[in-house]
Motif scaffolding. Structure first.
Motif, PDB file in Angstrom:
ATOM      1  N   VAL A 161     146.675  -1.008 -39.206  1.00 23.33           N
ATOM      2  CA  VAL A 161     147.301   0.245 -39.614  1.00 23.33           C
ATOM      3  C   VAL A 161     148.601   0.451 -38.858  1.00 23.33           C
ATOM      4  CG1 VAL A 161     145.867   1.548 -37.980  1.00 23.33           C
ATOM      5  CG2 VAL A 161     147.007   2.760 -39.821  1.00 23.33           C
ATOM      6  N   GLY A 162     149.649   0.773 -39.617  1.00 22.18           N
ATOM      7  CA  GLY A 162     150.947   1.127 -39.053  1.00 22.18           C
ATOM      8  C   GLY A 162     151.199   2.578 -39.435  1.00 22.18           C
ATOM      9  N   GLY A 163     151.824   2.758 -40.609  1.00 23.44           N
ATOM     10  CA  GLY A 163     151.997   4.114 -41.131  1.00 23.44           C
ATOM     11  C   GLY A 163     150.744   4.648 -41.793  1.00 23.44           C
ATOM     12  N   GLY A 164     149.879   3.725 -42.268  1.00 26.18           N
ATOM     13  CA  GLY A 164     148.597   4.141 -42.816  1.00 26.18           C
ATOM     14  C   GLY A 164     148.408   3.943 -44.301  1.00 26.18           C
ATOM     15  N   VAL A 182     130.283   2.496 -46.540  1.00 20.58           N
ATOM     16  CA  VAL A 182     130.914   1.333 -45.907  1.00 20.58           C
ATOM     17  C   VAL A 182     131.714   1.794 -44.688  1.00 20.58           C
ATOM     18  CG1 VAL A 182     132.625  -0.512 -46.202  1.00 20.58           C
ATOM     19  CG2 VAL A 182     131.026   0.027 -48.056  1.00 20.58           C
ATOM     20  N   LYS A 183     131.516   1.114 -43.578  1.00 19.25           N
ATOM     21  CA  LYS A 183     132.222   1.453 -42.342  1.00 19.25           C
ATOM     22  C   LYS A 183     133.633   0.866 -42.369  1.00 19.25           C
ATOM     23  CE  LYS A 183     128.094   2.818 -41.197  1.00 19.25           C
ATOM     24  NZ  LYS A 183     127.708   4.237 -41.417  1.00 19.25           N
ATOM     25  N   VAL A 184     134.575   1.553 -41.711  1.00 19.98           N
ATOM     26  CA  VAL A 184     135.964   1.094 -41.689  1.00 19.98           C
ATOM     27  C   VAL A 184     136.479   1.079 -40.259  1.00 19.98           C
ATOM     28  CG1 VAL A 184     138.318   1.525 -42.473  1.00 19.98           C
ATOM     29  CG2 VAL A 184     136.396   1.980 -44.015  1.00 19.98           C
ATOM     30  N   ILE A 185     137.055  -0.061 -39.876  1.00 19.78           N
ATOM     31  CA  ILE A 185     137.687  -0.217 -38.567  1.00 19.78           C
ATOM     32  C   ILE A 185     139.184  -0.413 -38.786  1.00 19.78           C
ATOM     33  CG2 ILE A 185     137.805  -1.588 -36.450  1.00 19.78           C
ATOM     34  CD1 ILE A 185     134.931  -2.548 -37.101  1.00 19.78           C
ATOM     35  N   ALA A 186     139.987   0.405 -38.124  1.00 15.60           N
ATOM     36  CA  ALA A 186     141.447   0.321 -38.237  1.00 15.60           C
ATOM     37  C   ALA A 186     142.003  -0.217 -36.928  1.00 15.60           C
ATOM     38  CB  ALA A 186     142.037   1.694 -38.546  1.00 15.60           C
ATOM     39  N   VAL A 187     142.670  -1.352 -36.980  1.00 13.42           N
ATOM     40  CA  VAL A 187     143.134  -2.032 -35.769  1.00 13.42           C
ATOM     41  C   VAL A 187     144.641  -1.880 -35.585  1.00 13.42           C
ATOM     42  CG1 VAL A 187     143.142  -4.201 -34.484  1.00 13.42           C
ATOM     43  CG2 VAL A 187     141.272  -3.724 -36.090  1.00 13.42           C
ATOM     44  N   TYR A 196     145.429   5.507 -33.359  1.00 11.81           N
ATOM     45  CA  TYR A 196     144.429   5.566 -32.281  1.00 11.81           C
ATOM     46  C   TYR A 196     144.662   6.796 -31.409  1.00 11.81           C
ATOM     47  CZ  TYR A 196     141.520   4.122 -28.336  1.00 11.81           C
ATOM     48  OH  TYR A 196     140.571   4.077 -27.347  1.00 11.81           O
ATOM     49  N   GLN A 197     145.897   6.970 -30.973  1.00 13.17           N
ATOM     50  CA  GLN A 197     146.191   8.116 -30.105  1.00 13.17           C
ATOM     51  C   GLN A 197     146.007   9.435 -30.843  1.00 13.17           C
ATOM     52  OE1 GLN A 197     149.560   8.027 -27.477  1.00 13.17           O
ATOM     53  NE2 GLN A 197     149.659   5.782 -27.459  1.00 13.17           N
ATOM     54  N   SER A 198     146.357   9.455 -32.121  1.00  9.06           N
ATOM     55  CA  SER A 198     146.203  10.677 -32.920  1.00  9.06           C
ATOM     56  C   SER A 198     144.734  11.041 -33.091  1.00  9.06           C
ATOM     57  CB  SER A 198     146.862  10.491 -34.286  1.00  9.06           C
ATOM     58  OG  SER A 198     148.256  10.290 -34.168  1.00  9.06           O
ATOM     59  N   MET A 199     143.901  10.041 -33.360  1.00 12.20           N
ATOM     60  CA  MET A 199     142.470  10.319 -33.547  1.00 12.20           C
ATOM     61  C   MET A 199     141.802  10.722 -32.238  1.00 12.20           C
ATOM     62  SD  MET A 199     141.250   7.610 -36.495  1.00 12.20           S
ATOM     63  CE  MET A 199     139.722   8.535 -36.806  1.00 12.20           C
ATOM     64  N   GLY A 234     135.748   9.176 -40.965  1.00  7.37           N
ATOM     65  CA  GLY A 234     135.093   8.641 -39.777  1.00  7.37           C
ATOM     66  C   GLY A 234     135.506   7.214 -39.464  1.00  7.37           C
ATOM     67  N   VAL A 235     136.765   6.903 -39.754  1.00  8.97           N
ATOM     68  CA  VAL A 235     137.315   5.584 -39.445  1.00  8.97           C
ATOM     69  C   VAL A 235     137.244   5.352 -37.935  1.00  8.97           C
ATOM     70  CG1 VAL A 235     139.466   4.240 -39.364  1.00  8.97           C
ATOM     71  CG2 VAL A 235     138.838   5.490 -41.442  1.00  8.97           C
ATOM     72  N   VAL A 236     136.911   4.139 -37.546  1.00  7.23           N
ATOM     73  CA  VAL A 236     136.889   3.786 -36.125  1.00  7.23           C
ATOM     74  C   VAL A 236     138.202   3.098 -35.761  1.00  7.23           C
ATOM     75  CG1 VAL A 236     135.784   2.365 -34.350  1.00  7.23           C
ATOM     76  CG2 VAL A 236     134.373   3.573 -36.050  1.00  7.23           C
ATOM     77  N   PRO A 237     139.043   3.727 -34.937  1.00  3.72           N
ATOM     78  CA  PRO A 237     140.297   3.085 -34.529  1.00  3.72           C
ATOM     79  C   PRO A 237     140.038   2.125 -33.373  1.00  3.72           C
ATOM     80  CG  PRO A 237     140.166   5.265 -33.553  1.00  3.72           C
ATOM     81  CD  PRO A 237     138.905   5.088 -34.370  1.00  3.72           C
ATOM     82  N   TRP A 238     140.794   1.025 -33.325  1.00  2.00           N
ATOM     83  CA  TRP A 238     140.603   0.037 -32.271  1.00  2.00           C
ATOM     84  C   TRP A 238     141.951  -0.518 -31.861  1.00  2.00           C
ATOM     85  CZ3 TRP A 238     136.273  -0.270 -29.679  1.00  2.00           C
ATOM     86  CH2 TRP A 238     136.061  -1.329 -28.804  1.00  2.00           C
TER      87      TRP A 238
END
Length: 316
Positions: A161-164, A182-187, A196-199, A234-238
């Motif tokens: 993810v950059g701008g999204g 389905v689970k989603v991980i955003a790297v 990440y910082q926003s979430m 409920g995206v998981v940022p990483w």
């Protein structure tokens, strides 16, 4: 309805990642799109529908991949396009844009500055469609086809993810398929980690600068819709480091014979360093077997650039 400008891409099970992690890992090869990245899905959709409504020219702001998608779309539609680029854009990317017949203008140190200039020019031009590189409903709609064309249901989707725009398209695609479980991980890479910082802070954060090698993730502020929908879903940022990401570029080239940008390779780091199991365990996800990774691609890479990155991060 006429055909879209993008193609349906290969989704292949990775034997290497399967043996490495024990999960069935599927790779969606968006790097094989005619423009070199997933961007053609959304931007092609926006350009095509704008042309149908009477637009006569396009203006786009891009670090490269969105501009290339716009340039390819414009060429296919027989329309002119001007692409505004930040000063960090490699010369070989600018050459690719010119190959598609795009007029290029280099302006601004980061994309955010470039974008302001592009908007101003578009507003002064007649019958002109401004092509945002990631934040538009028709772009999300186009990107959602990554999911809607799948022939298997994943348990987890991983994307960068950059701008999204890609992330939001993935979320829309999951909702269209009624795969809300389905689970989603955003790297992201550290130094380009606005989501990440926003979430973490539960509000949009603007980074002071993009300091990561993954310049294609270089939006200092994640899109408003992308942030909101990531929080709701409920995206998981990483986050991963630049050195791990460059190493992943090299490993993926060796194992899958595929060259991608750091902005794409960051998604492979959790597999290489074992963090994928940590993410699944920490979030208490159960019955995880099939993991889909969006290989988003990107043209801002070649062997000389990879060698430069390897030297900078002392990777053998």
């Amino acid at each position: 309805m006429s055909s879209p400008l993008h193609i349906k891409t290969l989704c292949k099970k990775s034997q290497y990642f399967n043996e490495l992690t024990g999960y069935d890992v599927y790779l969606k090869f968006e790097n094989t799109q005619p423009s070199g990245s997933f961007k053609l899905r959304g931007i092609g959709n926006l350009c095509k529908k704008s042309a149908e409504k009477g637009s006569k020219q396009f203006v786009c702001s891009s670090g490269g991949n969105a501009g290339l998608a716009g340039a390819y779309a414009a060429e296919q539609l027989g329309m002119p396009i001007t692409v505004f680029l930040p000063t960090t854009t490699p010369e070989f990317v600018i050459d690719k844009l010119k190959f598609y017949g795009a007029k290029t203008v280099v302006y601004g140190k980061v994309w955010d500055e470039t974008n302001i200039k592009a908007i101003a020019v578009a507003e002064e031009s007649s019958h002109c469609c401004y092509i945002h590189p990631f934040d538009h409903p028709l772009i999300f709609e186009g990107h959602s086809t990554i999911i809607t064309e799948l022939e298997m249901k994943p348990d987890v989707v991983i994307c960068s993810v950059g701008g999204g725009g890609l992330l939001t398209g993935v979320l829309h695609g999951l909702k269209k398929r009624k795969w809300d479980d389905v689970k989603v991980i955003a790297v992201e890479t550290i130094g380009a980690d606005s989501l990440y910082q926003s979430m973490e802070k539960k509000e949009r954060v603007t980074l002071p600068a993009i300091t990561s090698v993954a310049k294609s993730l270089g939006a200092k502020t994640v899109g408003e819709a992308s942030f909101r929908e990531a929080m709701e879903y409920g995206v998981v940022p990483w986050r991963v480091s630049d050195s791990e990401t460059v190493e992943a570029v090299c490993k993926f080239l060796d194992e899958e014979r595929t060259m991608v940008e750091p902005a794409c390779a960051c998604c492979f780091v959790p597999f290489y360093n074992g963090d994928i199991k940590k993410i699944i365990s920490e979030n208490k996800w159960e019955n995880i077997n099939n993991i889909l990774v969006v290989v988003c691609g990107g043209v801002g890479v070649n062997m000389s650039v990879i060698e430069e990155w390897k030297n900078n991060f002392q990777i053998k």
